[in-house]
Design an enzyme around this catalytic site. Structure first.
Site, PDB file in Angstrom:
ATOM      1  CB  CYS A  30     -47.095   5.177 -63.450  1.00  0.00           C
ATOM      2  SG  CYS A  30     -45.627   4.465 -62.713  1.00  0.00           S
TER       3      CYS A  30
HETATM    4  P1  NAD Z   1     -54.953   8.052 -56.567  1.00  0.00           P
HETATM    5  O1  NAD Z   1     -54.352   9.369 -56.871  1.00  0.00           O
HETATM    6  O2  NAD Z   1     -56.417   7.913 -56.651  1.00  0.00           O
HETATM    7  O3  NAD Z   1     -54.553   7.584 -55.115  1.00  0.00           O
HETATM    8  C1  NAD Z   1     -53.202   7.538 -54.697  1.00  0.00           C
HETATM    9  C2  NAD Z   1     -53.162   7.687 -53.195  1.00  0.00           C
HETATM   10  O4  NAD Z   1     -53.605   9.016 -52.869  1.00  0.00           O
HETATM   11  C3  NAD Z   1     -54.055   6.725 -52.429  1.00  0.00           C
HETATM   12  O5  NAD Z   1     -53.432   6.319 -51.248  1.00  0.00           O
HETATM   13  C4  NAD Z   1     -55.260   7.596 -52.113  1.00  0.00           C
HETATM   14  O6  NAD Z   1     -55.951   7.182 -50.965  1.00  0.00           O
HETATM   15  C5  NAD Z   1     -54.614   8.944 -51.891  1.00  0.00           C
HETATM   16  N1  NAD Z   1     -55.520  10.084 -52.058  1.00  0.00           N
HETATM   17  C6  NAD Z   1     -56.607  10.176 -52.865  1.00  0.00           C
HETATM   18  N2  NAD Z   1     -57.201  11.388 -52.714  1.00  0.00           N
HETATM   19  C7  NAD Z   1     -56.462  12.068 -51.810  1.00  0.00           C
HETATM   20  C8  NAD Z   1     -56.566  13.378 -51.237  1.00  0.00           C
HETATM   21  N3  NAD Z   1     -57.539  14.209 -51.582  1.00  0.00           N
HETATM   22  N4  NAD Z   1     -55.633  13.755 -50.330  1.00  0.00           N
HETATM   23  C9  NAD Z   1     -54.625  12.927 -49.986  1.00  0.00           C
HETATM   24  N5  NAD Z   1     -54.487  11.677 -50.489  1.00  0.00           N
HETATM   25  C10 NAD Z   1     -55.390  11.251 -51.394  1.00  0.00           C
HETATM   26  O7  NAD Z   1     -54.208   6.991 -57.531  1.00  0.00           O
HETATM   27  P2  NAD Z   1     -54.445   5.424 -57.638  1.00  0.00           P
HETATM   28  O8  NAD Z   1     -55.723   5.190 -58.358  1.00  0.00           O
HETATM   29  O9  NAD Z   1     -54.240   4.762 -56.324  1.00  0.00           O
HETATM   30  O10 NAD Z   1     -53.206   4.995 -58.557  1.00  0.00           O
HETATM   31  C11 NAD Z   1     -53.203   5.110 -59.930  1.00  0.00           C
HETATM   32  C12 NAD Z   1     -52.458   6.357 -60.360  1.00  0.00           C
HETATM   33  O11 NAD Z   1     -51.138   6.331 -59.822  1.00  0.00           O
HETATM   34  C13 NAD Z   1     -52.266   6.452 -61.859  1.00  0.00           C
HETATM   35  O12 NAD Z   1     -52.529   7.761 -62.288  1.00  0.00           O
HETATM   36  C14 NAD Z   1     -50.791   6.104 -62.060  1.00  0.00           C
HETATM   37  O13 NAD Z   1     -50.227   6.639 -63.214  1.00  0.00           O
HETATM   38  C15 NAD Z   1     -50.189   6.657 -60.824  1.00  0.00           C
HETATM   39  N6  NAD Z   1     -48.906   6.011 -60.556  1.00  0.00           N
HETATM   40  C16 NAD Z   1     -47.768   6.733 -60.783  1.00  0.00           C
HETATM   41  C17 NAD Z   1     -46.534   6.142 -60.568  1.00  0.00           C
HETATM   42  C18 NAD Z   1     -45.265   6.923 -60.812  1.00  0.00           C
HETATM   43  O14 NAD Z   1     -44.221   6.530 -60.314  1.00  0.00           O
HETATM   44  N7  NAD Z   1     -45.315   8.007 -61.562  1.00  0.00           N
HETATM   45  C19 NAD Z   1     -46.446   4.833 -60.097  1.00  0.00           C
HETATM   46  C20 NAD Z   1     -47.630   4.135 -59.876  1.00  0.00           C
HETATM   47  C21 NAD Z   1     -48.863   4.737 -60.097  1.00  0.00           C
END
Ligand code: NAD
Length: 498
Positions: A299
């Site tokens: 991120c």
């Molecule tokens: P994602 O949002 O697709 O998923 C993250 C988590 O949310 C997963 O466990 C997923 O199963 C869950 N999820 C998905 N839909 C949901 C819903 N409707 N209700 C509840 N939970 C749900 O993200 P990803 O693809 O796993 O990770 C990549 C993203 O994470 C990127 O946008 C990245 O920038 C972000 N990220 C941010 C940080 C930070 O500290 N700001 C750190 C790492 C990653």
């Protein structure tokens, strides 16, 4: 006879190997759930990396029930005793560092060096928060009243829900769980579907270190099923989420709707400003490490760079050389850059670069038409000559793709850095202390890096963003992480004099 025995041995071996890569729910201290979801190794087509159960709303309900029952006794345990368990779990992660890191590479794709570093980080995080079991958390304040002492206390929220992404599959669960646990909360975590094994290793270490049953529960499965059920349950007093902005904002609505505490750390589009007075080679190394390290799947990764005219050519030449060193491949072999996590992310990277090129951008390094016969290998990409509002400059790609744009001077560069819906990290490469100081004050991001890659933070510092990168209320990591998982109480104690 011999052949039957050897068949039996083979079957036993196969079962053991399958067991080793099988993640299960951890509910009330028991490993549960059939392993019906396959996760393939993104670097090796056809190789099974992990199996996990797809959790249901009933599984989430059982985990929250267990956590609710276990939490009061956990909170009543002296904080140093809670800390000792966290520290023991941190030590176990370190003992198991290599085998956990290998599992992490197989399910996520990063390099073994990055994975070992991440396991070490998770271990350090557990030990850091474990040691805080001995630290004071309240204050003693003077009172205007006679014979009265005022103290403040931090109380646990109760049962907290954690939802985590795949890109730091053991470090993020650790940096959310450890402050929650040391504060006396019980936890239910829903890890990312793509990386079930890494979170399972964290759970195993906590269990083996003596964490009481029910204090830490894991439910695997789809976000919109298990994650959604977790967010909606009224017994969850606080929810800490890391993931995409789209999903995070949806969760915020649910949690705000029932006035539960919510912490969101979301996407980024992190920019670096490279000024004429910088050393072009060193600036290129800073940008390459931020953009291509961790396959750009951080991120905090650098994805847009603004350069002033005097350094542009030398900087770009150096950046192309640096990019060539980030050979993409299998993280368990000699690759400097690991595999992209999934076919979906691989196609997203290709489409982002292809679209930019079709609109007239120059691709100085990289390609967007490679196949996946050897896994999801995506070469480091450098784009130039794009308009400032091109999607490759404004939208998160989450891959090793960096857009380099020219700006006339510092002020224009700062304005371009700030012209984003995101605000996670921002960097500047300069020898000017005055401009670095001005940038630190005026750049709209939660973390500022001067002459250092945008990605990568120490474990003891506050971390979080502004704008659409974060709820920007509570910070993660370091001592400030305790704030989210606790609420403050003020206590007046009077003394009756004889
Ligand atoms: P994602 O949002 O697709 O998923 C993250 C988590 O949310 C997963 O466990 C997923 O199963 C869950 N999820 C998905 N839909 C949901 C819903 N409707 N209700 C509840 N939970 C749900 O993200 P990803 O693809 O796993 O990770 C990549 C993203 O994470 C990127 O946008 C990245 O920038 C972000 N990220 C941010 C940080 C930070 O500290 N700001 C750190 C790492 C990653």
């Amino acid at each position: 006879m011999t052949s039957t025995a050897s068949t039996a041995t083979k079957t036993a071996t196969a079962a053991t190997e399958r067991d080793l890569i099988t993640a299960r729910h951890l509910i009330n201290g028991e490993w549960l759930g059939g392993a019906d979801t396959e996760r393939m190794n993104p670097a090796r087509p056809g190789e099974l990396a992990a199996l996990s159960p797809s959790g249901t709303a009933e599984d989430v309900d059982a985990a929250i029930t267990a956590a609710t029952a276990a939490q009061p006794a956990w909170a009543a345990l002296p904080a140093p005793s809670r800390g000792a368990i966290l520290m023991a779990a941190g030590n176990l992660l370190l003992d198991r560092q290599t085998s956990i890191a290998e599992d992490l590479v197989r399910e996520e794709g990063k390099t073994i060096a990055e994975a070992k570093g991440e396991v070490k980080r998770a271990s350090d995080v557990l030990r850091f928060f474990g040691s805080l079991g001995w630290a004071a958390t309240g204050e003693v304040l003077p009172s205007g009243l006679q014979d009265t002492t005022i103290t403040t206390r931090r109380e646990p929220l109760g049962v907290v829900g954690l939802i985590t992404p795949w890109n730091f599959p053991i470090a993020i669960p650790a940096w959310k769980s450890a402050p929650a646990l040391i504060s006396g909360n019980a936890v239910v975590i829903k890890p990312a579907e793509l990386t079930p094994l890494s979170a399972t290793h964290l759970a195993r270490a906590l269990q083996d270190a003596g964490l009481p049953a029910g204090v830490f529960n894991v439910v695997h499965g789809k976000g919109r099923v298990a994650g959604d059920a977790l967010a909606r349950d009224p017994r969850i007093a606080g929810m800490s989420f890391t993931g995409s902005t789209k999903v995070g904002l949806g969760l915020q609505e649910i949690l705000n709707g029932r006035r539960a505490r919510v912490q969101l750390e979301m996407g980024g589009k992190n920019g670096v400003l490279v000024l004429d007075d910088a050393d072009p080679r060193k600036a290129a190394q800073v940008v390459a490490a931020g953009a291509f390290g961790l396959t750009g799947q951080a991120c905090t990764a650098t994805s847009r760079v603004y350069v002033t005219p005097g350094i542009r050519e030398d900087f770009l030449a150096a950046l192309v050389e640096e990019a060539a060193a980030y050979t993409a491949g299998d993280g368990l072999e000699a690759a400097k850059m690991g595999a992209v996590v999934s076919s979906q992310q691989f196609e997203q990277n290709q489409a982002a670069v292809r679209t930019a090129v079709e609109r007239g951008a120059k691709l100085l390094h990289g390609a967007y038409d490679g196949g996946t016969d050897a896994g999801f290998r995506f070469p480091a990409a450098i784009l130039t000559d794009l308009p400032f509002d091109d999607a490759a400059v404004t939208e998160e790609i989450f891959g090793p793709v960096v857009a380099v744009l020219e700006v006339p001077d510092y002020e224009a560069g700062l304005a371009a850095i700030n012209d984003s819906r995101y605000g996670l990290t921002a960097g500047i490469c300069t020898d000017s202390l005055a401009l670095a100081t001005d940038f630190a004050a005026r750049a709209q991001a939660g973390v500022i890096k001067v002459n250092r890659p945008t990605a990568g933070l120490d474990l003891n510092v506050p971390f979080g963003g502004v704008k659409d990168s974060s709820t920007n209320t509570f910070r993660e990591q370091g001592k400030s992480a305790l704030d989210f998982f606790t609420w403050g109480k003020t206590v007046y104690t009077g003394v009756y004099l004889p």
